[in-house]
Design a protein around this motif. Structure first.
Motif, PDB file in Angstrom:
ATOM      1  N   VAL B  34       0.872  -1.177   0.000  1.00 53.53           N
ATOM      2  CA  VAL B  34       0.000   0.000   0.000  1.00 53.53           C
ATOM      3  C   VAL B  34       0.902   1.217   0.000  1.00 53.53           C
ATOM      4  O   VAL B  34       1.635   1.447   0.961  1.00 53.53           O
ATOM      5  CB  VAL B  34      -0.922   0.000   1.243  1.00 53.53           C
ATOM      6  CG1 VAL B  34      -1.737   1.278   1.322  1.00 53.53           C
ATOM      7  CG2 VAL B  34      -1.842  -1.212   1.220  1.00 53.53           C
ATOM      8  N   LEU B  35       0.888   1.970  -1.106  1.00 55.99           N
ATOM      9  CA  LEU B  35       1.828   3.085  -1.222  1.00 55.99           C
ATOM     10  C   LEU B  35       1.128   4.386  -1.551  1.00 55.99           C
ATOM     11  O   LEU B  35       0.082   4.403  -2.188  1.00 55.99           O
ATOM     12  CB  LEU B  35       2.879   2.769  -2.293  1.00 55.99           C
ATOM     13  CG  LEU B  35       3.787   1.618  -1.857  1.00 55.99           C
ATOM     14  CD1 LEU B  35       3.511   0.383  -2.664  1.00 55.99           C
ATOM     15  CD2 LEU B  35       5.237   2.018  -1.943  1.00 55.99           C
ATOM     16  N   SER B  36       1.760   5.479  -1.110  1.00 53.75           N
ATOM     17  CA  SER B  36       1.246   6.810  -1.418  1.00 53.75           C
ATOM     18  C   SER B  36       2.327   7.621  -2.085  1.00 53.75           C
ATOM     19  O   SER B  36       3.489   7.214  -2.129  1.00 53.75           O
ATOM     20  CB  SER B  36       0.765   7.505  -0.142  1.00 53.75           C
ATOM     21  OG  SER B  36       1.805   7.615   0.799  1.00 53.75           O
ATOM     22  N   GLY B  37       1.958   8.758  -2.599  1.00 54.73           N
ATOM     23  CA  GLY B  37       2.924   9.644  -3.224  1.00 54.73           C
ATOM     24  C   GLY B  37       2.919   9.491  -4.729  1.00 54.73           C
ATOM     25  O   GLY B  37       2.236   8.635  -5.285  1.00 54.73           O
ATOM     26  N   GLU B  38       3.710  10.346  -5.378  1.00 56.76           N
ATOM     27  CA  GLU B  38       3.754  10.332  -6.833  1.00 56.76           C
ATOM     28  C   GLU B  38       4.797   9.328  -7.310  1.00 56.76           C
ATOM     29  O   GLU B  38       5.949   9.416  -6.931  1.00 56.76           O
ATOM     30  CB  GLU B  38       4.074  11.726  -7.362  1.00 56.76           C
ATOM     31  CG  GLU B  38       2.881  12.664  -7.256  1.00 56.76           C
ATOM     32  CD  GLU B  38       3.272  14.118  -7.382  1.00 56.76           C
ATOM     33  OE1 GLU B  38       4.286  14.406  -8.047  1.00 56.76           O
ATOM     34  OE2 GLU B  38       2.570  14.961  -6.799  1.00 56.76           O
ATOM     35  N   GLY B 161      -2.047   4.456  -4.323  1.00 52.36           N
ATOM     36  CA  GLY B 161      -3.309   5.200  -4.269  1.00 52.36           C
ATOM     37  C   GLY B 161      -4.512   4.292  -4.107  1.00 52.36           C
ATOM     38  O   GLY B 161      -4.489   3.362  -3.307  1.00 52.36           O
ATOM     39  N   VAL B 162      -5.551   4.546  -4.868  1.00 56.70           N
ATOM     40  CA  VAL B 162      -6.802   3.786  -4.738  1.00 56.70           C
ATOM     41  C   VAL B 162      -6.660   2.398  -5.366  1.00 56.70           C
ATOM     42  O   VAL B 162      -6.211   2.282  -6.501  1.00 56.70           O
ATOM     43  CB  VAL B 162      -7.962   4.516  -5.451  1.00 56.70           C
ATOM     44  CG1 VAL B 162      -9.279   3.790  -5.204  1.00 56.70           C
ATOM     45  CG2 VAL B 162      -8.076   5.933  -4.966  1.00 56.70           C
ATOM     46  N   PRO B 163      -7.049   1.345  -4.643  1.00 52.69           N
ATOM     47  CA  PRO B 163      -7.024   0.008  -5.242  1.00 52.69           C
ATOM     48  C   PRO B 163      -7.961  -0.052  -6.453  1.00 52.69           C
ATOM     49  O   PRO B 163      -9.072   0.472  -6.406  1.00 52.69           O
ATOM     50  CB  PRO B 163      -7.557  -0.893  -4.119  1.00 52.69           C
ATOM     51  CG  PRO B 163      -7.369  -0.109  -2.868  1.00 52.69           C
ATOM     52  CD  PRO B 163      -7.501   1.337  -3.261  1.00 52.69           C
ATOM     53  N   ASP B 185      -6.414  -4.315   0.532  1.00 54.33           N
ATOM     54  CA  ASP B 185      -7.288  -3.607   1.476  1.00 54.33           C
ATOM     55  C   ASP B 185      -7.604  -4.560   2.623  1.00 54.33           C
ATOM     56  O   ASP B 185      -8.746  -4.773   2.982  1.00 54.33           O
ATOM     57  CB  ASP B 185      -8.572  -3.178   0.745  1.00 54.33           C
ATOM     58  CG  ASP B 185      -9.269  -2.018   1.446  1.00 54.33           C
ATOM     59  OD1 ASP B 185      -8.667  -1.437   2.373  1.00 54.33           O
ATOM     60  OD2 ASP B 185     -10.410  -1.702   1.074  1.00 54.33           O
ATOM     61  N   PHE B 187      -7.070  -5.894   6.559  1.00 53.51           N
ATOM     62  CA  PHE B 187      -6.758  -5.394   7.889  1.00 53.51           C
ATOM     63  C   PHE B 187      -6.959  -6.478   8.934  1.00 53.51           C
ATOM     64  O   PHE B 187      -7.836  -7.336   8.777  1.00 53.51           O
ATOM     65  CB  PHE B 187      -7.621  -4.168   8.216  1.00 53.51           C
ATOM     66  CG  PHE B 187      -7.158  -2.940   7.473  1.00 53.51           C
ATOM     67  CD1 PHE B 187      -6.318  -2.023   8.084  1.00 53.51           C
ATOM     68  CD2 PHE B 187      -7.508  -2.744   6.149  1.00 53.51           C
ATOM     69  CE1 PHE B 187      -5.851  -0.915   7.400  1.00 53.51           C
ATOM     70  CE2 PHE B 187      -7.046  -1.639   5.439  1.00 53.51           C
ATOM     71  CZ  PHE B 187      -6.213  -0.718   6.070  1.00 53.51           C
ATOM     72  N   GLU B 190     -10.160  -8.519  10.384  1.00 55.32           N
ATOM     73  CA  GLU B 190     -11.252  -8.440   9.413  1.00 55.32           C
ATOM     74  C   GLU B 190     -11.253  -9.702   8.549  1.00 55.32           C
ATOM     75  O   GLU B 190     -10.228 -10.315   8.346  1.00 55.32           O
ATOM     76  CB  GLU B 190     -11.092  -7.211   8.518  1.00 55.32           C
ATOM     77  CG  GLU B 190     -11.330  -5.918   9.275  1.00 55.32           C
ATOM     78  CD  GLU B 190     -11.259  -4.686   8.381  1.00 55.32           C
ATOM     79  OE1 GLU B 190     -11.202  -4.834   7.149  1.00 55.32           O
ATOM     80  OE2 GLU B 190     -11.244  -3.582   8.948  1.00 55.32           O
ATOM     81  N   PRO B 274      -2.407  -3.195  10.410  1.00 56.00           N
ATOM     82  CA  PRO B 274      -3.068  -3.106  11.726  1.00 56.00           C
ATOM     83  C   PRO B 274      -4.261  -2.165  11.694  1.00 56.00           C
ATOM     84  O   PRO B 274      -4.320  -1.268  10.863  1.00 56.00           O
ATOM     85  CB  PRO B 274      -1.985  -2.521  12.635  1.00 56.00           C
ATOM     86  CG  PRO B 274      -0.860  -2.108  11.775  1.00 56.00           C
ATOM     87  CD  PRO B 274      -1.133  -2.491  10.362  1.00 56.00           C
ATOM     88  N   GLN B 275      -5.172  -2.379  12.602  1.00 54.38           N
ATOM     89  CA  GLN B 275      -6.334  -1.471  12.718  1.00 54.38           C
ATOM     90  C   GLN B 275      -5.892  -0.122  13.215  1.00 54.38           C
ATOM     91  O   GLN B 275      -4.982  -0.013  13.989  1.00 54.38           O
ATOM     92  CB  GLN B 275      -7.349  -2.046  13.700  1.00 54.38           C
ATOM     93  CG  GLN B 275      -8.130  -3.203  13.129  1.00 54.38           C
ATOM     94  CD  GLN B 275      -9.108  -2.785  12.029  1.00 54.38           C
ATOM     95  OE1 GLN B 275      -9.483  -1.626  11.945  1.00 54.38           O
ATOM     96  NE2 GLN B 275      -9.466  -3.724  11.192  1.00 54.38           N
TER      97      GLN B 275
END
Lengths: 178, 275
Positions: B34-38, B161-163, B185, B187, B190, B274-275
């Protein structure tokens, strides 16, 4: 801008009506005053935490503020937004950064107060219901913590609610001002 | 939980599969899913090991590896390197969305008994069959001849970003996983639901084993064992956050000639947050 031929009593009356109307509007305004304590942490390598502050109703998220390294070159600071995991999952990953009026630089340890009014966005568009105020903090080479406070919108009575983090967040206060 | 003692034939079959070397387990392990950024970068290891995610046996070869991006186009791996115990490579996620990293193969294999009573396998260990080999090397009138259509897939998923779902569509070949819950996605605590397909149809009664990483630091396998239902579906509730290795196997006799049996093995790595 006073015009010499204007009838003063009429002007006075008009102003009285306007101010009464405004007064009524203000009386109906609901205000959320949020205070967030970023604890001072005594570590050799301290970085200010990334913090996301949002309102949640089931899966609907209304972002109030996101503090991150906005100033880094080429949006590099966005790389760690995902570390605010729940916020990233519920909202962040679908957004483009920076977000006008929401994203801002990280903040130093201390107590930070944010005020949101029902007259302005985003609260002016907030549907009635039961909400959680959620604050999530994640710190580079540090930990992550999430604190939430439930409340109902619109506000019914003045109240001060609070919750406390244990590591990355200190006291989080939510003052409801109907 | 039912414990089944594997039959001799199953063991023999396992020995003939190209990558199912004894108890060794293949895997692809991304440093993050799960990654963020450009245009973030992510690094991935590939290995075959006994303990999950401990590189203790052999490197996974990179020549069969493919990466497909959110738009369905193939993505080049970068800085590929194969060492003694693991291969490693980097990916730059230039598009937002979900990427699939996989190594998939399939083909025929056969076993039989010679007139002298000796067991024979094709293809032999380490042998890469050439077209026409099956006709040349497998005696069609041999005793106890079993021809199996086998498929093997090892994969993992990574999202910037968004899956997204485009890359999750099945190829309808071999044993495949179709996510109901998005694989990026996940956790702790779950429940996640997935479906297994064999050649595009529900793989009913497939055996699924889920193992948490970090096996060297605990005294038992702590496997979660489930079986797929009539829709080929199964669910897993992740006990904790971490990297998980999921392995599924399926076998039936609904093969197309010359195969008399159909067999699939599937492995995926999932990251649970983790939650």
């Amino acid at each position: 801008m006073e015009k010499p031929n204007m009838k003063k009593p009429a002007v006075k009356k008009l102003w009285l009506m306007v101010s009464m109307a405004l007064g009524a509007a203000f009386a109906q305004a609901d205000t959320l005053e949020i205070s967030i304590e970023i604890p001072r942490i005594d570590v050799a390598e301290y970085h200010r935490p990334y913090v996301a502050i949002w309102l949640q109703q089931q899966s609907n998220v209304t972002n109030l503020a996101v503090w991150y390294d906005v100033g880094m070159k080429e949006g590099k600071g966005q790389e760690w937004l995902k570390d605010m995991r729940q916020w990233w999952r519920r909202s962040g990953r679908a957004l483009e950064f920076p977000i006008d009026g929401v994203t801002a630089a990280t903040r130093a340890p201390g107590i930070h107060t944010l005020t949101f009014d029902s007259a302005d966005k985003p609260l002016s568009e907030l549907p009635p219901g039961d909400y959680q105020l959620v604050v999530e903090a994640a710190r580079e080479v540090g930990g992550r913590e999430m604190v939430s406070i439930p409340f109902s919108w619109p506000l019914s009575e003045a109240q001060t609610l609070e919750a406390s983090g244990e590591t990355e967040l200190g006291r989080v206060g939510l003052q409801l001002k109907p | 939980m039912k414990v089944k003692i594997p039959t001799v034939s199953a063991l023999v079959l396992a020995m003939t599969l190209p990558l199912a070397a004894e108890a060794h387990r293949g895997w692809l392990l991304p440093a993050a899913t799960v990654l963020s950024g450009e245009e973030p970068w992510v690094t991935v290891d590939g290995a075959i090991s006994n303990d999950i995610f401990h590189t203790d046996h052999a490197a996974m070869r990179l020549d069969g590896l493919k990466v497909v991006g959110p738009d369905g186009e193939e993505v080049e791996i970068q800085n590929g390197h194969t060492g003694k115990y693991r291969s490693t490579f980097d990916l730059q996620l230039t598009q937002q969305g979900t990427y699939r990293v996989f190594s998939a193969s399939g083909g025929l294999n056969a076993r039989w008994v010679t007139d002298e009573g000796e067991r024979r396998f094709w293809p032999g260990r380490g042998e890469t069959p050439a077209p026409g080999d099956f006709e040349k090397k497998v005696p069609k009138d041999a005793k106890e001849l079993t021809v199996t259509q086998s498929s093997r897939r090892i994969e993992t998923f990574i999202t910037a970003g968004v899956p997204t779902d485009e890359v999750l569509a099945p190829t309808n070949q071999g044993l495949e996983l179709v996510p109901v819950t998005h694989p990026n996605d996940l956790f702790a605590e779950e429940e996640a639901t997935f479906r297994l397909l064999i050649d595009g149809e529900a793989a009913v009664g497939a055996k699924v084993t889920v193992l948490a990483g970090g096996m060297r630091y605990r005294n038992s396998q702590d496997a979660i064992e489930v079986e797929t239902d009539d829709e080929g579906a199964f669910s897993v509730t992740w006990p904790d956050a971490g990297m998980y290795w999921l392995s599924a196997s399926y076998r039936d006799d609904k093969a197309t000639a010359p195969a008399t049996a159909r067999q699939g093995s599937y492995v995926a790595t999932f990251e649970v947050l983790p939650q």
